[in-house]
Design a protein around this motif. Structure first.
Motif, mmCIF file in Angstrom:
data_model
loop_
_atom_site.group_PDB
_atom_site.id
_atom_site.type_symbol
_atom_site.label_atom_id
_atom_site.label_comp_id
_atom_site.label_asym_id
_atom_site.label_seq_id
_atom_site.Cartn_x
_atom_site.Cartn_y
_atom_site.Cartn_z
ATOM 1 N N CYS A 189 4.883 6.229 7.181
ATOM 2 C CA CYS A 189 5.359 4.987 6.560
ATOM 3 C C CYS A 189 4.179 4.036 6.319
ATOM 4 N N GLN A 190 4.194 3.410 5.144
ATOM 5 C CA GLN A 190 3.146 2.420 4.849
ATOM 6 C C GLN A 190 3.541 1.027 5.334
ATOM 7 N N CYS A 191 4.833 0.877 5.569
ATOM 8 C CA CYS A 191 5.400 -0.427 5.952
ATOM 9 C C CYS A 191 4.914 -1.524 4.989
ATOM 10 N N GLY A 192 4.990 -1.199 3.718
ATOM 11 C CA GLY A 192 4.647 -2.187 2.679
ATOM 12 C C GLY A 192 3.276 -2.799 2.851
ATOM 13 N N GLY A 193 2.345 -2.043 3.461
ATOM 14 C CA GLY A 193 0.990 -2.569 3.649
ATOM 15 C C GLY A 193 0.682 -2.885 5.105
ATOM 16 N N ASN A 194 1.718 -3.133 5.906
ATOM 17 C CA ASN A 194 1.482 -3.416 7.325
ATOM 18 C C ASN A 194 0.753 -2.271 8.013
ATOM 19 N N ILE A 195 1.025 -1.049 7.520
ATOM 20 C CA ILE A 195 0.287 0.098 8.050
ATOM 21 C C ILE A 195 -0.821 0.502 7.068
ATOM 22 N N SER A 196 -0.475 0.628 5.783
ATOM 23 C CA SER A 196 -1.433 1.217 4.834
ATOM 24 C C SER A 196 -2.623 0.306 4.524
ATOM 25 N N ASP A 197 -2.539 -0.985 4.861
ATOM 26 C CA ASP A 197 -3.715 -1.847 4.673
ATOM 27 C C ASP A 197 -4.825 -1.480 5.664
ATOM 28 N N TYR A 198 -4.443 -0.863 6.783
ATOM 29 C CA TYR A 198 -5.419 -0.608 7.842
ATOM 30 C C TYR A 198 -5.588 0.874 8.163
ATOM 31 N N VAL A 199 -4.634 1.691 7.648
ATOM 32 C CA VAL A 199 -4.655 3.121 7.929
ATOM 33 C C VAL A 199 -4.565 3.843 6.587
ATOM 34 N N ASP A 200 -5.371 4.872 6.383
ATOM 35 C CA ASP A 200 -5.297 5.677 5.161
ATOM 36 C C ASP A 200 -4.117 6.642 5.315
ATOM 37 N N THR A 201 -2.938 6.174 4.901
ATOM 38 C CA THR A 201 -1.719 6.950 5.142
ATOM 39 C C THR A 201 -1.748 8.285 4.390
ATOM 40 N N GLU A 202 -2.381 8.302 3.211
ATOM 41 C CA GLU A 202 -2.448 9.562 2.443
ATOM 42 C C GLU A 202 -3.307 10.589 3.197
ATOM 43 N N LYS A 203 -4.370 10.110 3.826
ATOM 44 C CA LYS A 203 -5.209 11.029 4.596
ATOM 45 C C LYS A 203 -4.438 11.584 5.804
ATOM 46 N N VAL A 204 -3.648 10.726 6.425
ATOM 47 C CA VAL A 204 -2.822 11.179 7.554
ATOM 48 C C VAL A 204 -1.885 12.278 7.060
ATOM 49 N N ARG A 205 -1.255 12.019 5.914
ATOM 50 C CA ARG A 205 -0.285 12.968 5.370
ATOM 51 C C ARG A 205 -0.927 14.317 5.072
ATOM 52 N N GLU A 206 -2.070 14.266 4.352
ATOM 53 C CA GLU A 206 -2.654 15.555 3.955
ATOM 54 C C GLU A 206 -3.233 16.317 5.144
ATOM 55 N N THR A 207 -3.671 15.604 6.175
ATOM 56 C CA THR A 207 -4.180 16.289 7.372
ATOM 57 C C THR A 207 -3.040 16.951 8.137
ATOM 58 N N ILE A 208 -1.992 16.187 8.328
ATOM 59 C CA ILE A 208 -0.885 16.681 9.152
ATOM 60 C C ILE A 208 -0.138 17.807 8.441
ATOM 61 N N GLU A 209 -0.151 17.753 7.103
ATOM 62 C CA GLU A 209 0.555 18.764 6.315
ATOM 63 C C GLU A 209 -0.005 20.164 6.561
ATOM 64 N N LYS A 210 -1.317 20.215 6.889
ATOM 65 C CA LYS A 210 -1.965 21.519 7.086
ATOM 66 C C LYS A 210 -1.713 22.075 8.481
ATOM 67 N N ASP A 211 -1.149 21.237 9.367
ATOM 68 C CA ASP A 211 -0.974 21.671 10.758
ATOM 69 C C ASP A 211 0.133 22.713 10.887
ATOM 70 N N ALA A 212 -0.009 23.533 11.927
ATOM 71 C CA ALA A 212 1.023 24.523 12.222
ATOM 72 C C ALA A 212 2.347 23.800 12.467
#
Lengths: 573, 133
Positions: free
Chosen positions: A11-34
């Motif tokens: 969740c980006q929380c409308g910027g509350n998270i995505s302003d400080y965390v690269d949410t897309e990077k989190v997504r693409e990293t976790i997507e590759k996990d078992a």
């Protein structure tokens, strides 16, 4: 790799998270996990549209676990559990990961670091979910009957309201009569209602009810069973044992006025009385005002006796709430009896909060004099030739010593917890540092205890005035009513469970459990521990006690926590 | 980066840690939290496992005397910590890698201070003692 099919929402929380965390990077990293078969970023994971997306994903990809990385679990665990349920997924196979309060908002100056941390936390959530089991809520039947312990103003009011709901009430009072402290008091603040009359009205109403049984001179000795069907044993006045089965227990055992030590502010000298003693004196209504045959022309009130003490002196560090208002009100009553009686209030701070401020104003206008003392330099009360002498250093006069020669000294004593060790033991209720019964959450769950189905109301939970006690009693009634009137209740299944293969029944878990939730059962050729999911609170006190690591709390099993640690420790690619 | 694993409690200390974030008070980014029901229910083996897996230290954000489950939560949590420290010693690891303190539901500032201090203390541990001359 567990072969599970887990979906992750970041969740980006409308910027509350995505302003400080690269949410897309989190997504693409976790997507590759078992074990992860779906990973999405949402602007607001809790929005209807995002929940619809997640539900579609759960159904289409046949997910058997979901992780939402968003805000604190305190906010949206229930939201997403319900979402999982709507999608046909067991709600206990959902995990909420906190990447807002415990990540983006805590590391606003380190986007790289916060992104790495989000990946760690998301992986720990996946690891926990991969080892989750589908769990069912525990449904238990509830009986429409309540034991109310304590027949003071709170207990009486609770009994009447429960009775009104059609719930049978057993009202248990330790004393020989109903009414508690209020029954002995005269005019009460704020509206001058007479305590005696107030309580007697309630007592007659209780007596007129067919579905309220009153037990006087009785005590609650034992409790077993569980929420919805407690077995309770009472000892009655005639020393008989009465056994009852009830759905819930309301504890309204009230307070004990603080009893000053001999010599504390002159207590023990003729003419030095406590606030309740003075209230009883006033309740007699005798005029002119006299104490032990001698007229009272002047009164000195010493506030905060037995309240707000330094922690090195006692556990009574709390304010007793009612005394400032009660004493200001008493000053107005005395003023009404005889305006020429001089009244001096030796106070530390005046806490006539809310609408009771008007009482303080009224006392002031009536000529009451207020002198402010400090705890380090308290007033002294002595006697000289039968005349009381009070010396106080008034902080508002730069510490100048003032000497008073009052006819009566009233020690404004606070509230202390009652001696209730047997009851506390029988009900296994937690008690706070101050000795009062402790609620689950002071703001959000003020009358509930950690023992499901047992409620604490009135001054048993902490100092309260009559209005506050009754409000709390009615809160307890509504909680008990909500529990019992539906006829059943669903309990959280996150309780302890035993691995029968590892358990050798050494009794360590039984010894560690404060709730009596563990018992031995036969399993094949050996004994093993069994946990009652109705009695277990899921706190896990048994977990470190087990030498075989055979017992764990569902949702926090050894395997799950170990896997979470491994996931966190793993370097985020 | 110094890495600290925090065990928090669902009902009390996790809220205190949340509040640090809600107040936008930064603490070291190497701090990561696992919330459990109660600090008295932590398996000492988890603490040891964390240190062996690469965490520099483990901090138990305990319920303290406010615990709504257990009147003796402080003593029970103390035992968990003692046991974990003994296990670390057995493995030749420094028991100072485990620390505990009661963190109340609004104790954001004490939590942040604990994290900063513990982080510094762990950094000092990481420096190998000077070789004898």
């Amino acid at each position: 790799m567990t072969g599970r099919r887990i979906g992750v929402v970041v969740c980006q929380c409308g910027g509350n998270i995505s302003d400080y965390v690269d949410t897309e990077k989190v997504r693409e990293t976790i997507e590759k996990d078992a074990d992860v078969v779906s990973a999405q970023v949402q602007m607001f994971a809790c929005s209807d549209a995002a929940q619809q997306d997640a539900i579609r994903e759960i159904r289409e990809k046949k997910l058997d676990g979901v992780v939402v990385c968003s805000c604190s679990p305190k906010l949206h665990t229930a939201t997403f559990r319900a979402m999982a349920e709507r999608a046909g997924l067991n709600p206990y196979q959902y995990t909420q990961v906190n990447i807002r309060e415990q990540d983006s908002w805590a590391h606003t100056h380190d986007r790289g670091g916060a992104t790495q941390k989000a990946i760690h936390l998301a992986r720990a959530g996946v690891a926990r979910t991969a080892l989750s089991e589908p769990l069912e809520k525990i449904r238990v039947e509830t009986l429409p009957a309540v034991v109310v312990v304590g027949g003071g103003v709170a207990g009486l009011r609770a009994a009447l309201e429960l009775s009104e709901m059609g719930i049978s009430v057993h009202l248990v009072e330790r004393a020989e009569e109903l009414g508690g402290h209020v029954a002995r008091w005269g005019n009460l603040f704020p509206n001058d209602k007479v305590g005696r009359e107030l309580v007697h009205g309630l007592i007659s109403a209780v007596r007129a009810r067919e579905n309220i049984a009153v037990y006087l001179g009785a005590e609650l000795l034992e409790k077993s069973g569980r929420l919805g069907a407690f077995q309770v044993k009472l000892r009655t006045r005639s020393k008989e044992t009465v056994e009852l089965t009830v759905g819930s227990i309301v504890v309204a055992t009230g307070f004990e006025p603080y009893a000053p030590q001999a010599g504390e502010f002159g207590y023990g000298l003729p003419g030095v009385v406590t606030l309740p003693e003075f209230k009883e004196l006033l309740a007699t209504g005798a005029r002119p005002l006299a104490y032990q045959g001698r007229p009272v022309r002047s009164i000195a009130y010493v506030y905060c006796v037995g309240s707000r003490e330094s922690p090195d002196r006692s556990g009574r560090t709390y304010c007793s709430r009612y005394c400032c208002s009660a004493t200001s009100h008493i000053a107005t009553v005395v003023n009404g009896l005889d305006p020429s009686v001089r009244q001096y209030h030796l106070f530390r701070d005046i806490r006539t909060y809310g609408r009771y401020e008007a009482l303080y104003e009224k006392a002031l206008r009536g000529g009451s004099v207020y002198l402010r003392y400090s705890e380090e330099d308290p007033p002294s009360v002595t006697s000289s030739d039968g005349q009381l002498v009070v010396k106080v250093k008034d902080r508002l006069l730069a510490g100048e010593e003032v000497e008073l020669r009052p006819d009566l000294v009233v020690l404004v004593t606070g509230m202390t917890p009652r001696e209730n060790s047997e009851l506390t033991q029988a009900l296994k209720l937690p008690v706070g540092k101050d000795g009062f019964f402790r609620e689950v959450h002071v703001k959000l769950r003020p009358v509930e205890t950690v023992m499901d189905g047992i409620f604490i109301v009135g001054a048993a939970q902490g100092p309260k005035n009559v209005a506050e006690s009754v409000a709390s009693a009615l809160a307890g009634v509504s909680k008990a009513g909500a529990l019992l009137m539906k006829g059943y209740v669903n309990l959280d299944p996150l309780v302890a469970a035993v691995d029968p293969n590892l358990c050798l029944w050494c009794e360590e878990c039984l010894k560690a459990c404060p709730y009596g939730a563990v018992r031995p059962v036969e399993a094949g050729d050996k004994q093993i521990a069994e946990v009652s999911s109705l009695l277990c609170k899921g706190e896990g006190a048994c977990v470190p006690a087990c030498p075989k690591q055979a017992i764990s709390v569902r949702g926090y099993t050894n395997e799950q926590v170990t896997a979470m640690i491994d996931a966190l420790a793993q370097e985020a690619a | 980066m110094t890495r600290i694993l925090v065990f928090s409690t669902n009902a009390i200390s996790d809220m205190g840690i949340d509040l640090a974030g809600s107040s936008h008070v930064d603490y070291p980014v190497g701090v990561e939290t696992i919330a459990v029901p109660c600090s008295s229910g932590i398996n000492p083996a988890w603490i040891v496992h964390a240190v062996k897996s690469g965490f520099d230290g483990v901090f138990v954000a305990a319920d303290g005397p406010e615990c709504s489950y257990l009147n003796d939560c402080v003593a029970r949590t103390g035992k968990v910590i003692e046991r974990a420290q003994a296990l670390l010693k057995e493995d030749g690891l420094d028991p100072a890698r485990v620390k505990t303190a009661a963190i109340c539901s609004v104790c954001s500032e004490p939590f942040v201070n604990h994290m900063k201090q513990f982080s510094r203390a762990l950094e000092a541990l990481a420096i190998p003692p000077a070789a004898p001359a």
